[in-house]
Design a protein around this motif. Sequence first.
Motif, PDB file in Angstrom:
ATOM      1  N   ALA A   1      -4.716   1.335   0.717  1.00  0.00           N
ATOM      2  CA  ALA A   1      -5.757   1.101   1.714  1.00  0.00           C
ATOM      3  C   ALA A   1      -6.103   2.419   2.393  1.00  0.00           C
ATOM      4  O   ALA A   1      -5.221   3.239   2.658  1.00  0.00           O
ATOM      5  CB  ALA A   1      -5.277   0.086   2.746  1.00  0.00           C
TER       6      ALA A   1
ATOM      7  N   ARG B   1      -5.783  -2.468  12.837  1.00  0.00           N
ATOM      8  CA  ARG B   1      -5.947  -3.507  11.824  1.00  0.00           C
ATOM      9  C   ARG B   1      -4.625  -4.214  11.592  1.00  0.00           C
ATOM     10  O   ARG B   1      -3.543  -3.707  11.952  1.00  0.00           O
ATOM     11  CB  ARG B   1      -6.456  -2.915  10.509  1.00  0.00           C
ATOM     12  CG  ARG B   1      -5.447  -2.028   9.783  1.00  0.00           C
ATOM     13  CD  ARG B   1      -6.040  -1.454   8.518  1.00  0.00           C
ATOM     14  NE  ARG B   1      -5.142  -0.499   7.882  1.00  0.00           N
ATOM     15  CZ  ARG B   1      -5.519   0.379   6.974  1.00  0.00           C
ATOM     16  NH1 ARG B   1      -6.791   0.444   6.598  1.00  0.00           N
ATOM     17  NH2 ARG B   1      -4.648   1.223   6.441  1.00  0.00           N
ATOM     18  N   ASN B   2      -4.710  -5.392  10.985  1.00  0.00           N
ATOM     19  CA  ASN B   2      -3.560  -6.169  10.554  1.00  0.00           C
ATOM     20  C   ASN B   2      -3.612  -6.348   9.043  1.00  0.00           C
ATOM     21  O   ASN B   2      -4.694  -6.413   8.451  1.00  0.00           O
ATOM     22  CB  ASN B   2      -3.552  -7.555  11.203  1.00  0.00           C
ATOM     23  CG  ASN B   2      -3.287  -7.506  12.691  1.00  0.00           C
ATOM     24  OD1 ASN B   2      -2.147  -7.466  13.136  1.00  0.00           O
ATOM     25  ND2 ASN B   2      -4.370  -7.498  13.482  1.00  0.00           N
ATOM     26  N   SER B   3      -2.452  -6.430   8.439  1.00  0.00           N
ATOM     27  CA  SER B   3      -2.385  -6.823   7.031  1.00  0.00           C
ATOM     28  C   SER B   3      -1.326  -7.911   6.894  1.00  0.00           C
ATOM     29  O   SER B   3      -0.309  -7.915   7.603  1.00  0.00           O
ATOM     30  CB  SER B   3      -2.045  -5.638   6.126  1.00  0.00           C
ATOM     31  OG  SER B   3      -0.699  -5.240   6.281  1.00  0.00           O
TER      32      SER B   3
ATOM     33  N   HIS C   1       4.022  -8.841   7.581  1.00  0.00           N
ATOM     34  CA  HIS C   1       2.891  -8.605   8.474  1.00  0.00           C
ATOM     35  C   HIS C   1       3.006  -7.184   8.998  1.00  0.00           C
ATOM     36  O   HIS C   1       4.092  -6.731   9.395  1.00  0.00           O
ATOM     37  CB  HIS C   1       2.896  -9.576   9.662  1.00  0.00           C
ATOM     38  CG  HIS C   1       1.992  -9.122  10.781  1.00  0.00           C
ATOM     39  ND1 HIS C   1       2.482  -8.579  11.960  1.00  0.00           N
ATOM     40  CD2 HIS C   1       0.631  -9.078  10.890  1.00  0.00           C
ATOM     41  CE1 HIS C   1       1.473  -8.255  12.749  1.00  0.00           C
ATOM     42  NE2 HIS C   1       0.345  -8.540  12.130  1.00  0.00           N
TER      43      HIS C   1
ATOM     44  N   SER D   1       0.816  -1.205   0.000  1.00  0.00           N
ATOM     45  CA  SER D   1       0.000   0.000   0.000  1.00  0.00           C
ATOM     46  C   SER D   1       0.852   1.260   0.000  1.00  0.00           C
ATOM     47  O   SER D   1       1.953   1.288   0.554  1.00  0.00           O
ATOM     48  CB  SER D   1      -0.913   0.000   1.233  1.00  0.00           C
ATOM     49  OG  SER D   1      -1.698   1.163   1.281  1.00  0.00           O
TER      50      SER D   1
ATOM     51  N   ASP E   1      -9.082  -7.665   0.513  1.00  0.00           N
ATOM     52  CA  ASP E   1      -7.995  -8.352  -0.175  1.00  0.00           C
ATOM     53  C   ASP E   1      -7.610  -7.597  -1.447  1.00  0.00           C
ATOM     54  O   ASP E   1      -8.466  -7.020  -2.130  1.00  0.00           O
ATOM     55  CB  ASP E   1      -8.407  -9.773  -0.559  1.00  0.00           C
ATOM     56  CG  ASP E   1      -8.791 -10.608   0.651  1.00  0.00           C
ATOM     57  OD1 ASP E   1      -8.200 -10.381   1.724  1.00  0.00           O
ATOM     58  OD2 ASP E   1      -9.682 -11.465   0.523  1.00  0.00           O
TER      59      ASP E   1
ATOM     60  N   GLU F   1      -2.293  -9.389  -0.787  1.00  0.00           N
ATOM     61  CA  GLU F   1      -2.334  -8.778   0.543  1.00  0.00           C
ATOM     62  C   GLU F   1      -3.760  -8.855   1.086  1.00  0.00           C
ATOM     63  O   GLU F   1      -4.734  -8.668   0.347  1.00  0.00           O
ATOM     64  CB  GLU F   1      -1.860  -7.329   0.474  1.00  0.00           C
ATOM     65  CG  GLU F   1      -1.612  -6.696   1.830  1.00  0.00           C
ATOM     66  CD  GLU F   1      -0.550  -5.603   1.784  1.00  0.00           C
ATOM     67  OE1 GLU F   1      -0.346  -4.976   2.834  1.00  0.00           O
ATOM     68  OE2 GLU F   1       0.070  -5.400   0.728  1.00  0.00           O
ATOM     69  N   HIS F   2      -3.843  -9.141   2.374  1.00  0.00           N
ATOM     70  CA  HIS F   2      -5.130  -9.236   3.055  1.00  0.00           C
ATOM     71  C   HIS F   2      -5.150  -8.309   4.249  1.00  0.00           C
ATOM     72  O   HIS F   2      -4.242  -8.319   5.086  1.00  0.00           O
ATOM     73  CB  HIS F   2      -5.387 -10.671   3.530  1.00  0.00           C
ATOM     74  CG  HIS F   2      -6.528 -10.772   4.502  1.00  0.00           C
ATOM     75  ND1 HIS F   2      -7.847 -10.637   4.118  1.00  0.00           N
ATOM     76  CD2 HIS F   2      -6.556 -10.972   5.859  1.00  0.00           C
ATOM     77  CE1 HIS F   2      -8.629 -10.754   5.186  1.00  0.00           C
ATOM     78  NE2 HIS F   2      -7.877 -10.960   6.243  1.00  0.00           N
ATOM     79  N   TYR F   3      -6.208  -7.482   4.331  1.00  0.00           N
ATOM     80  CA  TYR F   3      -6.453  -6.622   5.483  1.00  0.00           C
ATOM     81  C   TYR F   3      -7.635  -7.188   6.251  1.00  0.00           C
ATOM     82  O   TYR F   3      -8.620  -7.642   5.649  1.00  0.00           O
ATOM     83  CB  TYR F   3      -6.772  -5.193   5.040  1.00  0.00           C
ATOM     84  CG  TYR F   3      -5.575  -4.413   4.559  1.00  0.00           C
ATOM     85  CD1 TYR F   3      -4.958  -3.471   5.371  1.00  0.00           C
ATOM     86  CD2 TYR F   3      -5.072  -4.599   3.270  1.00  0.00           C
ATOM     87  CE1 TYR F   3      -3.864  -2.742   4.926  1.00  0.00           C
ATOM     88  CE2 TYR F   3      -3.984  -3.883   2.807  1.00  0.00           C
ATOM     89  CZ  TYR F   3      -3.382  -2.955   3.650  1.00  0.00           C
ATOM     90  OH  TYR F   3      -2.295  -2.242   3.216  1.00  0.00           O
ATOM     91  N   ASP F   4      -7.548  -7.135   7.574  1.00  0.00           N
ATOM     92  CA  ASP F   4      -8.645  -7.687   8.368  1.00  0.00           C
ATOM     93  C   ASP F   4      -9.707  -6.640   8.708  1.00  0.00           C
ATOM     94  O   ASP F   4     -10.515  -6.828   9.610  1.00  0.00           O
ATOM     95  CB  ASP F   4      -8.123  -8.370   9.633  1.00  0.00           C
ATOM     96  CG  ASP F   4      -7.413  -7.410  10.586  1.00  0.00           C
ATOM     97  OD1 ASP F   4      -7.417  -6.188  10.329  1.00  0.00           O
ATOM     98  OD2 ASP F   4      -6.847  -7.893  11.588  1.00  0.00           O
TER      99      ASP F   4
END
Length: 836
Positions: free
Chosen positions: A549, A487-489, A434, A184, A521, A513-516
């Motif tokens: 993001a 948040r986590n990515s 992470h 990002s 995604d 990449e995934h964001y919670d």
Amino acid sequence: MRHDISRSIFGARLQLWLSTATLAAVGIGSSALAQERPVPAPAPAPNDANAEGTIVVVGNRSRATTALESPVPIDVIDESQLATLGANSSLRDALGVLLPSFNSLTVSSSSWNSVARPAGLRGLGGSHVLVLVNGKRRHNSSLLNLSTGSVDQGANSVDIDLIPAAAIKRIEVLRDGAAAQYGSDAIAGVINIVLKDDDHGGTLTVNGGKRYSYRGNSDGRNIEAGGNIGFKLGPDGFVNIAASAKDNNHARRAIPATGAFYYPLANGQPDPRESRDKTVFTGGLPDLRALTILYNAELPLSPAATLYSSSTWSTREAIIGQNFRRPNSTNAVLSIYPDGYAPNYTLDENDFQILAGIKGEAGGWSWDLSSTYGENRSKNGSTESLNASLGDASPTQFWTFTAKFAQWTNNLDISKGVDIGLAEPLKISFGAEHRYERFQTIAGDPEAYANGLYQYPAGTPLAGRYATIGAQGAIVLTPEDAAKLSRNSYAAYVDLGINPVPRWFIGLAGRAEHYDDSAGDTLNGKFTTRYDFTDHFAIRGTISNGFRAPSLAQSAFAQTSNQYTTVNGVQTFITAKSVRPGTPIGDALGAKPLTPEKSFNLSAGFTYRLGTRFNLSVDAYQIKLDDRIAQTGYLTGAGVSAILVANGFDPNYSVRYFANAIDTRTRGVEAVANYLQPLGEDKSIRFTLGYNYNKTKITHVADNPPELAALNLTLFDRQAQGYIAGNLPRSKLILGQDLKLGNLQLNLRETRYAKVAFLGTTAATDQFYGAKWIADIDLSFQATRNINVAIGANNFFDTYPDKNTLPDTNGFPPYPAQSPFGFYGGYYYGRLSFSF
């Protein structure tokens, strides 16, 4: 009082550091003279014949490359260039005058935005530029860009000014989309700051100067000291320590206000005080004190593994003047300020980041495991102020809110060259990341936002009217505005590089990449290629998609402020409120949770060089950015007032919020050229040219939410659209001449900024400002091998932007609120440097 005390403590710390640095300089200077170590030669301009030999880290994991041989456009700025910039001692300003694609606006008084100022690349904002330090992600600021008219509204970008120039070995600026490689933010490019790694010697520099005279007064006095020193760490390691301290005084460009300030006398005659000088606007460049300390270290454990670490710690305080509050207005309480008052916004900021990692080789594979944590905290307040709604009981200073941002990033990077029978090995790089982020705002003193319902008493000119609510000259948070979210990515990437034939390079990169949180995604890719037709001429190009993001700050920040803004072409005092989705007011006005911005980048260009004398690079680009986040225009009217009243707020608020409001397309071309002409032994002249043409067009505006349509309001009005499409100069040209005659060096730089436009809500209130040339000069003399003295001037000819044509009675500076080169005129300075 609290701010005065903290300022005194800070001033004592700063004075102690400056005194220590000066004493150290005396010892350093004598020691250095004895050793007769030569001072480093002046640095080349970006991409010139010397800089092209520097191996760059950023932009391509697939092969070691120099800037000119890179498949993507990269500029390299050497440490010595940063030392010759006078008032532009901050990294933000340095990049602005050295790189044609970099934009750095100087804003009028606008809370913290005149401290942590907006900046970016290729016509986009700082939120679209990823910042790395030694190749590792730098944490963001807790301060949002709230400047009206900025291309980067609402972003809490990385504040590169908190990294001392004395610690920097070089800066690598990748001018290309790189989200597939770094994640990002890397839509417009990447800035990688490489720290010094010397295990001996060091530098110490002291510089100071002032602004030219304005209306008979000279202001803007700046003093800065910085240096670094290197030590061995074990037999083969190093630790390099750097620090900088600055003490800047305000610079103001106000003019006399007009109109009545005081109530007429009982006999109907004007109050005698009306004859006083009414130069009352106290905004401008802030009073600022800052101190930063940094270290960079490596310690080899064995031939196959090396520990490394770096850290920065910064503290910064600022006082930023605001506009005068007239005694005959509902902003005043005459028993407290009988003659009116000009409040101050105050900032108390602390920032730190620490990185630790281990890297090495095993079985032919290179690996790098690292973890970095950074945090920024800002305490915001107001002095010489009041909350008029509290009447005689109002305090005159407030803590208005605190903001905190933290980021923890963990990386594993692995790479290897695999022989597959071609001219060069297939380079394979892959890794994982992470990242944890947390943003929090805390409401301040209740008196800052309380509504005391003060009503002006009978027998006074404002009898029966209610006073304005909230601390003046401040950004205020209520308990309902306060927020805390995190948040986590999780990301994985692969980066491949191959040479199918010796002169042809192809690079492929992909990142998932995934964001919670609601960012969800993303899957991004990049194709890069370069073909060298000869040893002198090559073409290159890239295709990529990317994302950004939504920042946690954009998703969560809400506030209230009393401010002046342009309404229908007139500077008008308003009470503005920013709201967020998930709140009664936000939902009633159609605010929705933010989603990621999505980009598609194209770039193509060529490089040419002729021996070691001349080189040229030209690159064209297009960046399509969908679902771009921006702040709405001010939402007002009977319908908005009804919503405010229903939720217990003043019906006179003007409301805004952040939304995925627009799609944009940015097209441009960049050119960088350098020519070096020897003039004899130890004599030469270097000519440099940098050019950027850039145009952003809004291709789509999001559908108007039904909630706004029902109120006959527009999500993104004409004025808000102008902030994106017209506020940056369409072109920027930098011409440089560096003349070296033995121990004497003369650096000249001329920069042309094209015209800019500030659109109003109607065409009749549009403002246009013509193109301007800005000239900088720096003359230095190498007095000994270790001592260099210099004098110079930024904006040598004291050039100002064109003046506004709209009426103003408040005494604001008669120049645009934001300018690519500022509106504070010329600055002269002197510099003394020691090397040892």
